[in-house]
Motif scaffolding. Structure first.
Motif, mmCIF file in Angstrom:
data_model
loop_
_atom_site.group_PDB
_atom_site.id
_atom_site.type_symbol
_atom_site.label_atom_id
_atom_site.label_comp_id
_atom_site.label_asym_id
_atom_site.label_seq_id
_atom_site.Cartn_x
_atom_site.Cartn_y
_atom_site.Cartn_z
ATOM 1 N N THR A 173 5.110 89.161 -30.076
ATOM 2 C CA THR A 173 5.617 90.367 -30.743
ATOM 3 C C THR A 173 4.483 91.029 -31.501
ATOM 4 O O THR A 173 3.676 90.352 -32.147
ATOM 5 N N LEU A 210 12.912 90.275 -34.104
ATOM 6 C CA LEU A 210 11.856 89.836 -33.200
ATOM 7 C C LEU A 210 11.111 88.630 -33.765
ATOM 8 O O LEU A 210 10.788 87.680 -33.042
ATOM 9 N N VAL A 268 10.123 83.961 -29.178
ATOM 10 C CA VAL A 268 8.859 84.586 -29.541
ATOM 11 C C VAL A 268 7.908 83.525 -30.084
ATOM 12 O O VAL A 268 8.235 82.811 -31.032
ATOM 13 N N VAL A 293 13.346 90.855 -25.851
ATOM 14 C CA VAL A 293 12.754 89.518 -25.787
ATOM 15 C C VAL A 293 13.136 88.833 -24.486
ATOM 16 O O VAL A 293 12.298 88.177 -23.833
ATOM 17 N N ALA A 309 16.658 94.213 -29.763
ATOM 18 C CA ALA A 309 15.520 93.301 -29.887
ATOM 19 C C ALA A 309 15.713 92.081 -28.993
ATOM 20 O O ALA A 309 14.777 91.636 -28.316
ATOM 21 N N SER A 324 13.262 85.436 -33.500
ATOM 22 C CA SER A 324 13.701 84.992 -32.176
ATOM 23 C C SER A 324 13.017 83.693 -31.763
ATOM 24 O O SER A 324 11.785 83.588 -31.806
#
Length: 476
Positions: free
Chosen positions: A140, A209, A215, A44, A40, A212
């Motif tokens: 995402t 995700l 994101v 990213v 993941a 993060s």
């Protein structure tokens, strides 16, 4: 099949895989990498590295790439539909319709490529101001298994056309069509890293995700419990979220309705995709004065539905997608029988046909005389079971319809303008249909109220979910 990160097909860092099973036969179709937190993070980072280049690409050039991809998808519709049916279970005709829907959604957003721009505002005594709209950055998308191709388009269409990059996590049951569609987008010229797909468990890949720091936006379609978890995780980083969390859509049949049309609408609205649609008809309320005639016609229609492997001809309804869903539906119907919470007038069993013996099949089921406290009316029933209740009039129908924590869709069937207006205005739902149900066009906003989620997908409104608005003040 492998994950797609940075424009390349890769295995998971763990080296582990999980099986993709045909729900109609139990056969192994393929194996895909079991993604990790590291996967993941790599995805990213890939999306982050690609962002500046993609954001500076003109909207017209982005549209050309997406339009090229939609053309390839249309050329390969039969192949993609076959793959979708094998991993998801729905009849081939429904899969072809969904693949066409994927292309249609991309084409729609291509048409909006020049539409997202700011405004010029004269400000008295303070000069002038204008606004500009900028992409958010890395986004995402987490999608479900019931309509993986169509919902993928709902996410990537507005995200990519507005200049964002994206990491998509498909459902663990149905990643193959998503991975193939991603490869088509690369073939059409989408730069590496703009769209990345990581397969794996939601509690590992999905949570990584969402958490993060790179994101900026999460779009999720799925069950309410998971959506609430995502909202909780996103709050710490003040991330934007769009949550489409399902529903328990009511269908109201008034005494003046076209009963033939309403029966056809109920059959499609409930049993399309084996009842596995967020906007499926999940509760049906019919006026007492026409109930007997309506239910008789509906029962005949349900009995005529042909259940079987979606790849076979003349099949109206395939299997449930997975064992968990199959066991839930069996338990739910058994609970109705044990507690005497309704009368099953057709269906209610696993089919005895030999061709259905290895899959997650369940008969299309019609249940009447369902008490208001039944699980059938309280929960989101994701399967081919339709409870039918009788009501005195429109006021009671609306009251019963709104008696739920959900508010995604609803439909009212009537020829009377006053009843139509009352239903459309008073039903608590993000979308209300009049004399139709289930259809969702990419041109109109889609989303729910209450526990059916927040934010909107589709239509021009979806673009605003992926754009930041900046105001610039000038004193000249």
């Amino acid at each position: 099949m492998k994950m797609q990160i940075g424009g390349k097909a890769v295995d998971a860092c763990s080296g582990e895989f999980f099986d993709i099973i045909n729900p109609a036969t139990g056969e192994l179709i393929d194996r895909v990498p079991k993604g990790t937190e590291d996967d993941a993070a790599i995805a990213v980072e890939s999306a982050s590295s690609a962002f500046n280049g993609w954001a500076s690409t003109s909207p017209q050039q982005r549209a050309r790439i997406l339009y090229t991809a939609s053309g390839i998808v249309r050329q390969r519709q039969d192949e993609l539909a076959f793959l979708l049916t094998r991993e998801q279970g729905k009849p081939l005709a429904e899969s072809k319709n969904e693949i066409e829907g994927f292309a249609h959604v991309l084409e729609y957003y291509c048409g909006l490529a020049s539409s997202f721009h700011g405004d010029f505002v004269p400000v008295h005594q303070n000069g002038y101001a204008f606004t500009v709209k900028k992409p958010l950055g890395v986004c995402t998308a987490i999608i479900p298994w019931n309509m993986p191709a169509l919902i993928m388009a709902w996410k990537i269409g507005p995200a990519l056309i507005s200049g964002n990059t994206l990491v998509l996590k498909p459902a663990s049951n149905t990643p193959l069509t998503n991975l193939t569609l991603a490869s088509i987008l690369s073939e059409a010229g989408l730069p590496p890293g703009v769209l990345n797909i990581v397969t794996g468990p939601g509690e590992v890949v999905g949570e990584s995700l969402v958490k993060s720091p790179k994101v900026k936006k999460i779009s999720f379609t799925g069950e309410a419990r998971t959506g609430k978890r995502i909202a909780e995780l996103a709050a710490g980083g003040m991330k934007r979220v769009t949550l489409e969390l399902g529903g328990s859509d009511p269908m109201l049949v008034c005494d003046d309705a076209d009963l033939e049309a309403a029966v056809a609408g109920a059959l499609r609205g409930r049993f399309y995709n084996c009842g596995q649609a967020c906007t499926a008809v999940k509760r049906l309320f019919v006026f007492e004065s026409v109930a007997e005639r309506f239910i008789k016609k509906l029962e005949a229609g349900v009995r005529n539905l042909r259940v079987g492997n979606g790849l076979h001809e003349n099949v109206d309804m395939g299997p449930l997608n997975n064992r968990r869903q199959w066991e839930y539906i069996k338990e739910l119907v058994a609970d109705v029988e044990e507690k005497d919470e309704g009368r099953i007038i057709t269906g209610g069993r696993v089919p005895e046909v030999s061709t259905c013996s290895k899959g997650y099949f369940f008969e299309p089921t019609l249940i009447v005389d369902v008490p208001r406290e039944s699980r059938l009316l309280k929960e989101e029933v994701f399967g081919p079971v339709l409870p039918v209740g009788q009501v005195k009039d429109l006021d009671e129908a609306i009251e019963e319809s709104n008696n739920t924590c959900y508010g995604l869709g609803a439909s009212i069937w009537t020829k009377n303008l006053d009843k139509a207006r009352a239903g459309c205005e008073q039903l608590n739902a993000g979308i209300v249909w009049l004399n139709q149900h289930l259809k969702v066009a990419p041109e109109v906003p889609f989303g729910g109220t209450k526990e059916s989620g927040i934010g909107r997908e589709n239509g021009p409104d979806a673009l605003s979910e992926y754009l930041d608005l900046k105001t610039i003040m000038l004193k000249i």
